[in-house]
Enzyme design. Structure first.
Site, PDB file in Angstrom:
ATOM      1  N   ASP A 139       1.199  -1.388  -0.017  1.00  0.00           N
ATOM      2  CA  ASP A 139      -0.181  -0.237  -0.261  1.00  0.00           C
ATOM      3  C   ASP A 139       0.553   1.396   0.128  1.00  0.00           C
ATOM      4  OD1 ASP A 139      -1.964  -1.874   0.134  1.00  0.00           O
ATOM      5  OD2 ASP A 139      -2.705  -1.526   2.137  1.00  0.00           O
TER       6      ASP A 139
ATOM      7  N   ASP B 277      -4.744  -0.855  -2.080  1.00  0.00           N
ATOM      8  CA  ASP B 277      -6.155  -0.700  -1.567  1.00  0.00           C
ATOM      9  C   ASP B 277      -6.447   0.380  -2.396  1.00  0.00           C
ATOM     10  OD1 ASP B 277      -6.508  -0.960   1.756  1.00  0.00           O
ATOM     11  OD2 ASP B 277      -7.117   0.342   1.998  1.00  0.00           O
TER      12      ASP B 277
ATOM     13  N   HIS C 232     -10.713   1.149  -2.680  1.00  0.00           N
ATOM     14  CA  HIS C 232     -12.247   0.483  -1.994  1.00  0.00           C
ATOM     15  C   HIS C 232     -13.023   1.557  -2.620  1.00  0.00           C
ATOM     16  CE1 HIS C 232     -10.207  -0.703   1.465  1.00  0.00           C
ATOM     17  NE2 HIS C 232      -9.571   0.760   2.264  1.00  0.00           N
TER      18      HIS C 232
ATOM     19  N   HIS D 178     -17.977   2.207   1.067  1.00  0.00           N
ATOM     20  CA  HIS D 178     -17.164   1.028   1.453  1.00  0.00           C
ATOM     21  C   HIS D 178     -17.584   1.518   2.906  1.00  0.00           C
ATOM     22  CE1 HIS D 178     -13.800  -1.019   2.835  1.00  0.00           C
ATOM     23  NE2 HIS D 178     -13.929  -2.060   1.930  1.00  0.00           N
TER      24      HIS D 178
ATOM     25  N   HIS E 230     -10.389   6.849   2.298  1.00  0.00           N
ATOM     26  CA  HIS E 230      -9.176   6.170   1.561  1.00  0.00           C
ATOM     27  C   HIS E 230      -8.622   5.652   0.315  1.00  0.00           C
ATOM     28  CE1 HIS E 230      -9.397   3.534   4.504  1.00  0.00           C
ATOM     29  NE2 HIS E 230      -8.025   2.786   3.775  1.00  0.00           N
TER      30      HIS E 230
ATOM     31  N   LYS F 260      -7.004  -4.817  -3.221  1.00  0.00           N
ATOM     32  CA  LYS F 260      -7.741  -5.530  -1.821  1.00  0.00           C
ATOM     33  C   LYS F 260      -8.358  -4.543  -1.093  1.00  0.00           C
ATOM     34  CE  LYS F 260      -4.032  -4.619   1.124  1.00  0.00           C
ATOM     35  NZ  LYS F 260      -4.269  -3.251   2.038  1.00  0.00           N
TER      36      LYS F 260
ATOM     37  N   CYS G 173      -1.746  -3.330   7.287  1.00  0.00           N
ATOM     38  CA  CYS G 173      -1.321  -3.961   6.106  1.00  0.00           C
ATOM     39  C   CYS G 173      -0.356  -4.638   6.697  1.00  0.00           C
ATOM     40  CB  CYS G 173      -1.668  -3.268   5.261  1.00  0.00           C
ATOM     41  SG  CYS G 173      -3.752  -2.660   5.173  1.00  0.00           S
TER      42      CYS G 173
HETATM   43  C1  VGL Z   1      -4.650   0.258   5.674  1.00  0.00           C
HETATM   44  C2  VGL Z   1      -6.006   1.381   7.102  1.00  0.00           C
HETATM   45  C3  VGL Z   1      -7.272   1.506   5.748  1.00  0.00           C
HETATM   46  C4  VGL Z   1      -3.045   0.413   5.528  1.00  0.00           C
HETATM   47  C5  VGL Z   1      -5.547   0.561   4.628  1.00  0.00           C
HETATM   48  O1  VGL Z   1      -2.502   0.136   4.168  1.00  0.00           O
HETATM   49  O2  VGL Z   1      -2.184  -0.244   6.457  1.00  0.00           O
HETATM   50  N1  VGL Z   1      -4.630   0.849   6.886  1.00  0.00           N
HETATM   51  N2  VGL Z   1      -7.002   0.700   4.631  1.00  0.00           N
HETATM   52 ZN    ZN Z   2      -8.354   0.766   3.281  1.00  0.00          ZN
END
Ligand code: VGL
Ligand code: ZN
Length: 212
Positions: free
Chosen positions: A17, A55, A57, A61, A90, A115, A160
């Site tokens: 990410d 990431d 979404h 979401h 986000h 994801k 993550c």
């Molecule tokens: C993440 C919170 C929400 C991450 C992703 O990449 O750690 N954290 N979505």
């Molecule tokens: Zn996320």
């Protein structure tokens, strides 16, 4: 794990990410998140296999506080699969915030795993979504390609990165987390909990010098 280790073609660098929304100025900025970029670019050169996660979404979401009336970001709610932190919106599919940081060298990546793209379920881990059952497909990829050691880097260390490392370990891979190539959010002691969990599970936390 040895310092100055020799990497083999069965080792994979997993880059979690490294997207604009997790860097300075982004919607869910990890403090100084972009600092991981030069470190990751450097070590990626040493790997025959690099996999990125993204990431990804939909706007509606379930993990977005804005989709729950009266809720604020960073509160936790109970969903059918367990506790879920509510985040600022986000990494919305197709937006600039969801793009990889412009300086991240993606040329060596053989796979990008997206994801968190189902409305009703979040996915911290690169292997399984937050119900711990729904696969992303990465496990099948690693097994079919006979990659057996996973080095984890990226954002955020305490979400993550943590759950990706733990799921890979649980699935039987050798795993190490490259701390200098990660940055954390630190929400309610999540950094301390992450390090304790890595210790309990025998997941080594290593430095960049191991690769240089
Ligand atoms: C993440 C919170 C929400 C991450 C992703 O990449 O750690 N954290 N979505
Ligand atoms: Zn996320």
């Amino acid at each position: 794990m040895d310092l100055a280790m020799k990497l083999s073609d069965r080792d994979v660098l997993l880059v979690i990410d490294v997207q604009n929304d997790f860097c300075t100025g982004g919607a869910l900025a990890v403090p100084s998140g972009e600092k991981v970029v030069p470190a990751i670019n450097r070590i990626a050169q040493k790997f025959a296999n690099v996999v990125l996660t993204q990431d990804w979404h939909p706007r509606d979401h379930v993990s977005f506080a804005s989709n729950h009336a009266g809720r604020q970001p960073f509160q936790s709610i109970e969903l059918d699969y367990g506790a879920q932190v509510l985040w600022p919106s986000h990494c919305v599919q197709g937006t600039a915030g969801a793009e990889f940081h412009r300086d991240l060298d993606v040329t060596r990546a053989s796979l990008v795993v997206r994801k968190g793209f189902r409305r009703g379920i979040d996915s911290y881990s690169a292997l399984f979504e937050n119900d711990k059952k729904t696969p992303t497909g990465l496990l099948g990829y690693l097994r079919e390609r006979e990659l057996n050691t996973v080095f984890v880097s990226g954002l955020a260390l305490d979400f993550c990165v943590r759950f990706s490392a733990e799921d890979a370990r649980e699935a039987g891979f050798d795993v190490a987390v490259i701390e200098d190539a990660c940055c954390g959010i630190d929400l309610d002691g999540s950094m301390g909990a992450t390090h304790q969990s890595f210790r309990e599970r025998g997941i080594p936390v290593i430095g960049l010098e191991a690769f240089l």
